[in-house]
Design an enzyme around this catalytic site. Structure first.
Site, PDB file in Angstrom:
ATOM      1  CG  ASP A  85      -1.520 -20.605  -0.577  1.00 56.86           C
ATOM      2  OD1 ASP A  85      -0.991 -20.513   0.562  1.00 56.86           O
ATOM      3  OD2 ASP A  85      -1.011 -21.262  -1.502  1.00 56.86           O
ATOM      4  CG  ASP A 115     -13.530  -7.422   1.937  1.00 63.01           C
ATOM      5  OD1 ASP A 115     -13.384  -6.595   2.865  1.00 63.01           O
ATOM      6  OD2 ASP A 115     -13.992  -7.116   0.814  1.00 63.01           O
ATOM      7  CE1 TYR A 161      -3.398  -2.761   0.738  1.00 63.02           C
ATOM      8  CE2 TYR A 161      -4.612  -0.726   1.034  1.00 63.02           C
ATOM      9  CZ  TYR A 161      -4.603  -2.078   0.820  1.00 63.02           C
ATOM     10  OH  TYR A 161      -5.785  -2.746   0.691  1.00 63.02           O
ATOM     11  CG  ASP A 190      -7.860  -5.044   1.451  1.00 66.35           C
ATOM     12  OD1 ASP A 190      -8.824  -4.550   2.079  1.00 66.35           O
ATOM     13  OD2 ASP A 190      -7.804  -5.079   0.205  1.00 66.35           O
ATOM     14  CE  LYS A 243       2.359 -18.215  -1.889  1.00 68.47           C
ATOM     15  NZ  LYS A 243       1.501 -19.424  -1.958  1.00 68.47           N
TER      16      LYS A 243
END
Ligand code: IPM
Ligand code: MN
Length: 353
Positions: free
Chosen positions: A219, A247, A142, A243, A187
């Site tokens: 993942d 959600d 970001y 982020d 990751k």
């Protein structure tokens, strides 16, 4: 306690839900003898229209002078549909996070029994799921170096040791206060930034011997959240992964409209609903104010005012039990209540306690 609150109502349904949050906060402060002062400030599309900046300096100063910010929502379709727009409401949100140093975003994933049927997951999987996701909020892609021309583009997932250490510390401390299970999501099989996260987490874990710490690739975490959401207690991850996963988290509960969040860090903490500005409903008094009202509960709890937070949570549960609900969660055969009616019912309930 004296509390100075900056109220940033923003766009869309923001002002309507903000009003209810403020009313509930007032009622609770009255009951417990706290002296609260609210100061309104503009942000988002509203501020772009008024002064050309989604997080103006004056708003920043109001936030800096306050003990906490009660934030609602920003966003307006007129900017989404205009790729040439130079300033966007969302930039105001990012500027607020960066300038207030809000590096820790706390997003609870909790279910409400009466809304479990709204979850896309089977009831037995999701019932009782209760975890929090701690998302790093001021670093990563970001805010890392960016470049774009017609042929190539990149974003840099840049993290420093102090940035990683401070967010992991928040996560370990939350785990200590909860069920002592921390999942570090990364990751590390591909990304260097993730490998540093994992290395630092492994260095820090021995300082929290009571916490069971495990490490999960993002993942796999995305999959585990829908297969076995009850596995998680506290999850911590970098900005972009957070982020996406939050959600997913808010949607699996079936209660997106009810979920609050907190962003904390160096300066004034911010409390806000997880949902957005729902521009289509603006001014209709139909939006659900509960996520905003529960953000006020999180605000009190941040200042260790536990009884105040609990009272709000009880009031919200009472309103749900009494079917004083907005349209999207109302049961069949009962009329939908307006945003302002739900807020007023909760204020009255609090006053009667
Ligand atoms: C969120 C939002 C923001 C983000 C957007 C609006 C910039 O999606 O708070 O999760 O990506 O952080
Ligand atoms: Mn998001």
């Amino acid at each position: 306690m004296d509390l100075k609150i900056a109220v940033l109502a923003g766009d869309g349904i923001g002002p309507e839900i903000s009003k209810q949050g403020v009313a509930v906060m007032n009622a609770v402060c009255k009951k417990f003898g706290h002296n609260v002062v609210f100061t309104d400030a503009i942000c988002g599309a509203d501020a772009i229209d008024k002064v050309g900046d989604p997080f103006p300096e004056e708003t920043f100063q109001v936030c800096m002078d306050a003990d906490a910010v009660l934030f609602s929502a920003v966003g307006d379709p007129k900017f989404d549909n205009n790729p040439t727009a130079k300033v966007r409401p969302e930039q105001g949100l990012l500027a607020m996070r960066k300038k207030l140093g809000l590096f820790a975003n706390i997003r609870p994933v909790e279910t409400f029994d009466c809304l479990i049927h709204k979850s896309p997951l089977k009831e037995e999987l999701v019932k009782g799921a209760d975890f929090i996701c701690i998302r790093e909020l001021t670093g990563g892609m970001y805010f890392g170096e960016k470049y774009q021309d017609n042929e190539k583009a990149y974003d840099t997932n840049f993290y420093t040791r102090p940035e990683i250490e401070r967010i992991l510390k928040v996560a370990f401390e939350y785990a200590m206060k909860r069920n002592k299970h921390l999942t570090v999501v990364d990751k590390a099989n591909v990304l260097a930034s993730s490998r540093l996260w994992r290395q630092i987490a492994k260095e820090m874990a021995p300082s929290y011997p009571e916490v069971t710490t495990d490490y999960m690739y993002v993942d796999n975490a995305a999959m585990r959240m829908i297969q076995e959401p009850k596995f998680f207690d506290v999850m911590v991850t970098e900005n972009t992964f957070g982020d996406i996963l939050t959600d997913e988290g808010s949607c699996i509960t079936g209660s997106m409209g009810l979920l609050p969040s907190a962003s904390t860090g160096e300066h004034t903490p911010v409390f806000e609903p997880i949902h957005g500005s729902w521009p289509q409903a603006k001014g209709l008094d139909i939006a659900n104010p509960l996520a905003q009202i529960l953000s006020v509960a999180m605000l009190f709890e941040y200042f260790d005012l536990k009884a105040e937070g609990t009272l709000i949570r009880k009031a919200v549960n009472a309103s749900l039990d009494a079917n004083i609900r907005t349209a999207e969660i109302q049961v069949e055969g009962v009329r939908p209540y307006k945003c302002s009616e739900v807020g007023k019912w909760i204020v009255d309930w609090i006053e009667q306690q």
